[in-house]
Scaffold this motif. Structure first.
Motif, short mmCIF file in Angstrom:
data_model
loop_
_atom_site.label_atom_id
_atom_site.label_comp_id
_atom_site.label_asym_id
_atom_site.label_seq_id
_atom_site.Cartn_x
_atom_site.Cartn_y
_atom_site.Cartn_z
N ARG A 241 0.84 -1.11 0.11
CA ARG A 241 0.00 0.04 -0.01
C ARG A 241 0.98 1.30 -0.05
O ARG A 241 1.23 1.69 1.00
CB ARG A 241 -1.05 0.04 1.12
CG ARG A 241 -1.84 -1.10 1.24
CD ARG A 241 -3.12 -0.82 0.26
NE ARG A 241 -3.65 -2.06 -0.15
CZ ARG A 241 -4.77 -2.29 -0.98
NH1 ARG A 241 -4.97 -1.16 -1.81
NH2 ARG A 241 -5.25 -3.53 -1.03
N PRO A 242 1.28 1.85 -1.00
CA PRO A 242 2.22 2.85 -1.05
C PRO A 242 1.65 4.12 -0.49
O PRO A 242 0.66 4.42 -0.23
CB PRO A 242 2.06 3.35 -2.68
CG PRO A 242 1.56 2.06 -3.37
CD PRO A 242 0.68 1.40 -2.63
N PHE A 243 2.79 4.70 0.34
CA PHE A 243 2.58 5.89 0.96
C PHE A 243 3.24 7.02 0.09
O PHE A 243 4.43 7.03 -0.12
CB PHE A 243 2.99 5.70 2.29
CG PHE A 243 3.26 7.25 2.95
CD1 PHE A 243 1.82 7.74 3.75
CD2 PHE A 243 4.16 7.89 3.19
CE1 PHE A 243 2.04 9.02 4.23
CE2 PHE A 243 4.13 9.10 3.86
CZ PHE A 243 3.11 9.54 4.47
N VAL A 244 2.41 8.02 0.01
CA VAL A 244 2.86 9.39 -0.75
C VAL A 244 2.27 10.36 0.09
O VAL A 244 1.03 10.37 0.33
CB VAL A 244 2.47 9.50 -2.07
CG1 VAL A 244 2.83 10.77 -2.58
CG2 VAL A 244 2.74 8.39 -3.00
N PRO A 245 3.14 11.23 0.74
CA PRO A 245 2.51 12.27 1.66
C PRO A 245 1.76 13.28 0.98
O PRO A 245 2.01 13.66 -0.34
CB PRO A 245 3.95 12.85 2.15
CG PRO A 245 4.93 12.49 1.22
CD PRO A 245 4.40 11.29 0.78
N ALA A 246 0.56 13.86 1.51
CA ALA A 246 -0.21 14.48 0.93
C ALA A 246 0.12 16.03 1.13
O ALA A 246 -0.31 16.79 2.14
CB ALA A 246 -1.47 14.52 1.83
N LEU A 247 1.11 16.58 0.36
CA LEU A 247 1.68 17.72 0.46
C LEU A 247 0.97 18.78 -0.62
O LEU A 247 0.34 18.51 -1.65
CB LEU A 247 3.18 17.63 -0.29
CG LEU A 247 3.89 16.52 0.48
CD1 LEU A 247 5.49 16.69 -0.11
CD2 LEU A 247 4.55 17.15 1.84
N PRO A 248 1.19 19.96 -0.06
CA PRO A 248 0.42 21.08 -1.04
C PRO A 248 1.30 21.06 -2.49
O PRO A 248 2.40 20.85 -2.39
CB PRO A 248 0.84 22.30 -0.24
CG PRO A 248 1.05 21.72 1.13
CD PRO A 248 1.53 20.49 1.07
N GLY A 249 0.29 21.51 -3.37
CA GLY A 249 0.69 21.50 -4.86
C GLY A 249 0.83 20.26 -5.56
O GLY A 249 1.36 20.15 -6.80
N LEU A 250 0.72 18.90 -4.92
CA LEU A 250 0.94 17.72 -5.35
C LEU A 250 0.44 17.57 -6.89
O LEU A 250 1.07 17.07 -7.74
CB LEU A 250 0.62 16.82 -4.49
CG LEU A 250 1.00 15.17 -4.95
CD1 LEU A 250 2.44 15.26 -4.71
CD2 LEU A 250 0.33 14.12 -3.95
#
Length: 640
Positions: free
Chosen positions: A277-286
């Protein structure tokens, strides 16, 4: 899985050429087992203790002594080739321990004897557990969720037991994570012969195989064990609920077209894995980035990064393989690192196995088995002994014991040597936590890649994304054409891909309070009868063979199922007192390991800081506990 035997008998001269590439400690064990001549377990033939994780092919012995061993090895192999039985057909536990101690050049405690003796029998082809079909097994049905490593192991065991089973997997082929992770350089950091099923030896071509060959291995094994006709690919389990009245699991399946189907099974073996289950941080501007932006496990085979500016966010295991693989071809490569990893030498990275050694491993089960045992020790409990906290150690800020501190010195010097004068990088890449506090990585050209003029290491987190790149914590903008998120997986949320409802309507997610997963032996949870987890919480080896660990778990599950079927028991549920006692032992033991060191932040722990991923036990401790556990730890679930 091994290729057909050589078409003709090898001459003494030909064997002499083949043993020229033999691993001397391994060959020495074959000689002793064939001859039972005690002089081979005494000086001057005893190998020295190996340093690091290398094969120690010479055994640290002078060349004249090695030559004497090779000559004796030819005679021993000729005897085996001619069909003569070795003087020690199957070493008993004490013989196995004593021989391994000589092989690895250091003490091996007596507690290991039974485990290694049984593994010797299994890998030498003498024993793989009960092959008889269990009584009533064909009348009952087991669902296996997943066709990766654990699912293949489960299918093999159930096939041998004569149990009716169905495997479902969302992919269109077996292989699990190895089908997803297709990024450049993807491969194992465990020796190929250690990353192998006991029931499917392979004629590996490289010491550490890459993804493509592993994918073929899993497909070949899947077919040879007969699992494909019992498998539905392109199918996911959406929901499973236990019906206590019928003592069955009602399972909802969904195929790749979205069509749903309900089936009922007597038991479920979850082999869904955890690093999927990949984790990609919910960053502004993604969403603003104009080019390709993806998790490392979602690398597109058609992507060409030649001449592009690439940003790799992360410096863990995936980044360690990606960065050296693409650095020579990209225009610029920016690596963002929050916490530097400890990295060990990788002396046989992408090196082929010499044809002579391949012949010995392919043709002589004794040689192949002793080589496996040696690797198991080298990558297993030998390492784990350095990970226990010594309460009297005066420098807990930098290491957990004296041996761990020795690893720190060794790895630090290795980093200095690899950087070759790049002092500007040295301060960035040397960790400030004890070795093994996070997953130890093997160097496949990482430091040399960082030294390249087109590569920049940024010791900052990425805080936001803009159209043409990313912004780091200092506010600096880093331009990029491609973003690769090597940011890991949601490793603490076990069995998160489906909803499981047990007795009294409780969900498994509720029982675990989301990410605080616990299971007896990592396998069973109270309130969820006949649900067996492979690779559940606290059941991944801290160091060693993941394949072996999963086989140990499935043999345990197989024994439980055999007892149930033989005794006509329809459902069992682990006792709460047994579960609680084990959970307390896990936490108590975890506190003694480097993984709970306050200076580390690792995916091994959940959001509350509790160790949930790896086993805190030495491998032999877990093996012994799983080997001795049985039906007495469970209550029989009676229909209301």
């Amino acid at each position: 899985m091994i290729d057909e035997p050589e078409p003709r008998r090898q001459t003494p001269q030909e064997l002499r050429g083949l043993v020229g590439s033999a691993n001397i400690p391994t060959l020495l064990m074959v000689i002793y087992q064939v001859t039972r001549d005690e002089r081979w377990l005494r000086p001057p033939y005893l190998p020295t203790r190996s340093k690091g994780l290398g094969d120690h092919d010479s055994g640290g012995l002078p060349e004249p002594v090695q030559e004497e061993i090779r000559a004796a090895g030819v005679r021993a192999l000729l005897d085996l080739q001619d069909g003569r039985a070795p003087a020690i057909a199957l070493p008993d536990p004490e013989q196995t321990r004593r021989m391994l101690e000589a092989c690895v050049g250091e003490p091996v405690d007596r507690s290991y004897g039974e485990m290694f003796a049984r593994e010797f029998r299994r890998r030498a082809g003498a024993d793989d557990g009960p092959a008889r079909p269990v009584r009533g097994g064909s009348d009952l049905r087991v669902l296996v969720i997943g066709a990766g490593v654990s699912g293949i192991i489960a299918a093999h065991r159930l096939e041998r037991m004569g149990v009716s089973y169905l495997v479902v997997d969302k992919h269109d082929a077996p292989g699990g994570n190895w089908l997803d992770n297709r990024y450049p350089g993807a491969g194992v950091d465990t020796p190929s012969h250690l990353y192998s099923f006991s029931f499917a030896p392979r004629d590996w071509t490289q010491h550490f195989e890459l993804r493509g060959e592993l994918e073929r291995y899993f497909a070949d094994t899947f077919d040879r064990i007969g699992a494909r006709p019992r498998t539905r690919f392109g199918t996911e389990v959406v929901r499973a609920e236990f019906d206590e009245g019928r003592q069955l699991w009602d399972v909802e399946l969904r195929d790749s077209d979205g069509l749903r189907e309900s089936i009922s099974v007597n038991a479920i073996v979850s082999a869904v894995g955890i690093l999927n289950r990949p984790f990609v941080p919910a960053l502004p501007g993604l969403e603003l980035f104009g080019g390709p932006s993806f998790h490392s496990s979602e690398w597109n085979d058609d992507l060409d990064v030649t001449g592009k500016r690439v940003a790799v966010i992360g410096s863990g295991a995936s980044a360690m393989q990606i960065v050296p693989a693409i650095a020579p071809s990209v225009r610029g490569l920016t690596v963002f690192q929050r916490t530097p990893p400890w990295v060990a030498p990788f002396e046989k990275f992408q090196q082929p196995i010499d044809p002579g050694a391949r012949y010995l491993l392919r043709t002589f089960p004794l040689y192949r088995t002793w080589y496996w045992l040696k690797l198991y020790w080298q990558f297993g409990d030998k390492v784990l002994d350095a990970l226990r906290k010594d309460p009297d150690w005066p420098h807990p800020e930098r290491a957990v014991n004296a041996r761990n501190d020795g690893h720190r010195e060794f790895f630090t010097q290795y980093i200095r040597d690899e950087l070759a004068g790049r002092e500007d990088l040295f301060g960035k890449v040397v960790p400030d936590y004890p070795p093994f506090g996070k997953r130890i990585l093997l160097d496949n050209g990482w430091y040399r890649a960082l030294c390249r003029p087109n590569v920049e290491l940024v010791n900052e987190a990425v805080t936001s994304v803009v159209e043409g790149g990313v912004v780091s914590s200092s506010g600096a903008v880093h331009e990029a054409d491609v973003l690769v998120w090597a940011t890991g997986f949601t490793a603490s949320r076990f069995v998160s891909s489906l909803e499981i409802i047990g007795r009294d309507g409780q969900s498994l997610r509720e029982a675990w309070d989301d990410d605080d997963a616990r299971a007896y032996l990592g396998v069973t949870v109270p309130g969820f009868p006949n649900l067996f987890l492979l690779g559940g919480p606290n059941s991944f080896p801290g160091s060693g063979s993941f394949m072996h660990f999963m086989e140990v778990q499935m043999r345990y599950v197989g024994r439980l199922l055999t007892c149930m079927f033989d005794l006509d028991i329809r459902a069992i549920d682990v006792r709460k007192d047994v579960f609680d006692e084990y959970a307390e032992l896990v936490d108590r033991t975890s506190a003694t390991t480097v993984w709970t060191h306050p200076g580390t932040d690792t995916f091994f722990r959940n959001s509350r800081g509790r160790l949930v991923f790896v086993s805190p036990f030495r491998n032999v401790e877990y093996w012994t506990r799983a080997q001795s556990a049985g039906l007495e730890d469970y209550e029989i679930v009676a229909a209301p």
